[in-house]
Every structure is written in C-alpha cells, then in structure tokens.
Design a protein around this motif. Sequence first.
Motif, PDB file in Angstrom:
ATOM      1  N   GLY A  46       6.219  -5.099   0.526  1.00 31.29           N
ATOM      2  CA  GLY A  46       5.484  -4.308  -0.467  1.00 31.29           C
ATOM      3  C   GLY A  46       4.757  -3.134   0.178  1.00 31.29           C
ATOM      4  N   LEU A  47       4.640  -3.172   1.506  1.00 27.50           N
ATOM      5  CA  LEU A  47       3.962  -2.068   2.198  1.00 27.50           C
ATOM      6  C   LEU A  47       4.898  -0.860   2.285  1.00 27.50           C
ATOM      7  CD1 LEU A  47       1.449  -1.178   3.894  1.00 27.50           C
ATOM      8  CD2 LEU A  47       2.651  -2.064   5.895  1.00 27.50           C
ATOM      9  N   GLU A  48       4.346   0.320   2.057  1.00 26.07           N
ATOM     10  CA  GLU A  48       5.114   1.553   2.221  1.00 26.07           C
ATOM     11  C   GLU A  48       4.313   2.512   3.089  1.00 26.07           C
ATOM     12  OE1 GLU A  48       7.725   1.635  -1.868  1.00 26.07           O
ATOM     13  OE2 GLU A  48       6.137   3.116  -1.656  1.00 26.07           O
ATOM     14  N   ILE A  49       5.020   3.275   3.933  1.00 24.25           N
ATOM     15  CA  ILE A  49       4.344   4.279   4.754  1.00 24.25           C
ATOM     16  C   ILE A  49       4.882   5.668   4.413  1.00 24.25           C
ATOM     17  CG2 ILE A  49       3.773   2.736   6.661  1.00 24.25           C
ATOM     18  CD1 ILE A  49       6.095   4.007   8.198  1.00 24.25           C
ATOM     19  N   HIS A  86      -0.560   4.920   4.086  1.00 27.99           N
ATOM     20  CA  HIS A  86       0.234   3.803   3.574  1.00 27.99           C
ATOM     21  C   HIS A  86      -0.301   3.362   2.220  1.00 27.99           C
ATOM     22  CE1 HIS A  86      -3.030   2.194   6.082  1.00 27.99           C
ATOM     23  NE2 HIS A  86      -3.004   1.096   5.349  1.00 27.99           N
ATOM     24  N   ARG A  87       0.495   2.592   1.520  1.00 30.72           N
ATOM     25  CA  ARG A  87       0.108   2.055   0.219  1.00 30.72           C
ATOM     26  C   ARG A  87       0.881   0.762   0.016  1.00 30.72           C
ATOM     27  NH1 ARG A  87       3.575   5.967  -3.995  1.00 30.72           N
ATOM     28  NH2 ARG A  87       5.617   5.090  -3.449  1.00 30.72           N
ATOM     29  N   SER A  88       0.515   0.016  -1.002  1.00 34.45           N
ATOM     30  CA  SER A  88       1.248  -1.213  -1.303  1.00 34.45           C
ATOM     31  C   SER A  88       1.733  -1.176  -2.733  1.00 34.45           C
ATOM     32  CB  SER A  88       0.360  -2.440  -1.099  1.00 34.45           C
ATOM     33  OG  SER A  88      -0.003  -2.513   0.250  1.00 34.45           O
ATOM     34  N   VAL A  89       3.010  -1.473  -2.892  1.00 29.70           N
ATOM     35  CA  VAL A  89       3.562  -1.581  -4.234  1.00 29.70           C
ATOM     36  C   VAL A  89       3.642  -3.065  -4.597  1.00 29.70           C
ATOM     37  CG1 VAL A  89       4.862   0.571  -4.041  1.00 29.70           C
ATOM     38  CG2 VAL A  89       5.947  -1.576  -3.372  1.00 29.70           C
ATOM     39  N   VAL A  90       3.742  -3.332  -5.867  1.00 30.51           N
ATOM     40  CA  VAL A  90       3.854  -4.719  -6.338  1.00 30.51           C
ATOM     41  C   VAL A  90       5.281  -4.968  -6.798  1.00 30.51           C
ATOM     42  CG1 VAL A  90       1.439  -5.129  -6.917  1.00 30.51           C
ATOM     43  CG2 VAL A  90       2.883  -3.927  -8.546  1.00 30.51           C
ATOM     44  N   ASN A  91       5.603  -6.242  -6.941  1.00 29.52           N
ATOM     45  CA  ASN A  91       6.927  -6.606  -7.457  1.00 29.52           C
ATOM     46  C   ASN A  91       6.797  -7.919  -8.237  1.00 29.52           C
ATOM     47  OD1 ASN A  91       7.121  -8.750  -5.472  1.00 29.52           O
ATOM     48  ND2 ASN A  91       7.467  -7.099  -3.981  1.00 29.52           N
ATOM     49  N   GLY A  92       7.918  -8.518  -8.546  1.00 30.04           N
ATOM     50  CA  GLY A  92       7.887  -9.723  -9.380  1.00 30.04           C
ATOM     51  C   GLY A  92       7.439 -10.981  -8.645  1.00 30.04           C
TER      52      GLY A  92
END
Length: 131
Positions: A46-49, A86-92
């Motif tokens: 879920g981490l993105e840079i 960086h940021r964090s996205v969510v998922n199911g």
Amino acid sequence: MDIDSTTQIFAVNYYPPCPDPESEIGLPPHTDPGLMTFLLQNGVDGLEIQHEGKWFPVDMIPGTIFVNTADHIEIVSNGKYKSVWHRSVVNGKKRITLVMGNGPSPDTSAEPAAPLLRHDPAKYAPMNYME
Ligand SMILES: O=C(O)CCC(=O)C(=O)O
Ligand SMILES: [Fe+2]
C-alpha cells in the motif's frame, strides 16, 4: 550534528479494508522527520513513493524492513540524499504497518556536513528537529 541523544518515534498504522479504494487515501503525501524511517507491514502492500512527479507502488519483499530516507538526511547530506515523498493507498484488505523513525534530539541543530561544503555551497540553513 550531535547525535549523543536521539529521538525515536514508533507508530502503528491500521488501514481497514476499504470498499472504494479509488476514492480514498490511507495516508496523504508527506516526508518523514528524522534521519531514517524503518517500516514493516503485515504482508499487504500500500506504500507508494514519488519519483520525478509520479507515484510508484513499493513491492515490499516479505520479511524485510523498508528503509526510507528522511528530512535530516537531506539536510546533513546537503541534498545528496533526498527525503522521500511517500503516501499510503488503501485496498480491499486490512493493512497494518509498524513505523520506526530515528533522528537527533529535538533541540539538535542539523546542518550540511562540513566536508560536503568544500566544493558546494550550503543548500540548507541550520535547523533543529522541530523546525
Ligand atoms: O503505512 C505506511 O505505508 C506508511 C506510513 C508512514 O509513512 C508514516 O507513518 O510516516
Ligand atoms: Fe511516513
């Protein structure tokens, strides 16, 4: 930079399963304070840079610790090592991360390391952790 005493930050992030991941964000874009951040997760990515203006997912290798360079490294290295956006996205899926930040004590002044200033001007003014 005096690192006789340090600041350690420990955080646990919990991202519940999200039914509509496209329209939500787990953690907005930011850089971390301190020298380096160590991150472990529960096997759910879920981490993105950010690199050159684009977001890239971090494909975390199971059982490893992800190391991020943070704000003080950028200052001390006079910009040679950048503090990573960086940021964090969510998922199911449920996602849990353990985050350990490490840096100098809050009142320590960080400034570009003297040997790096022999040929280059300082790109950062001295500043302490809280600034
Ligand atoms: O949980 C993540 O993927 C990132 C957490 C983070 O960037 C932070 O706590 O500073
Ligand atoms: Fe962070």
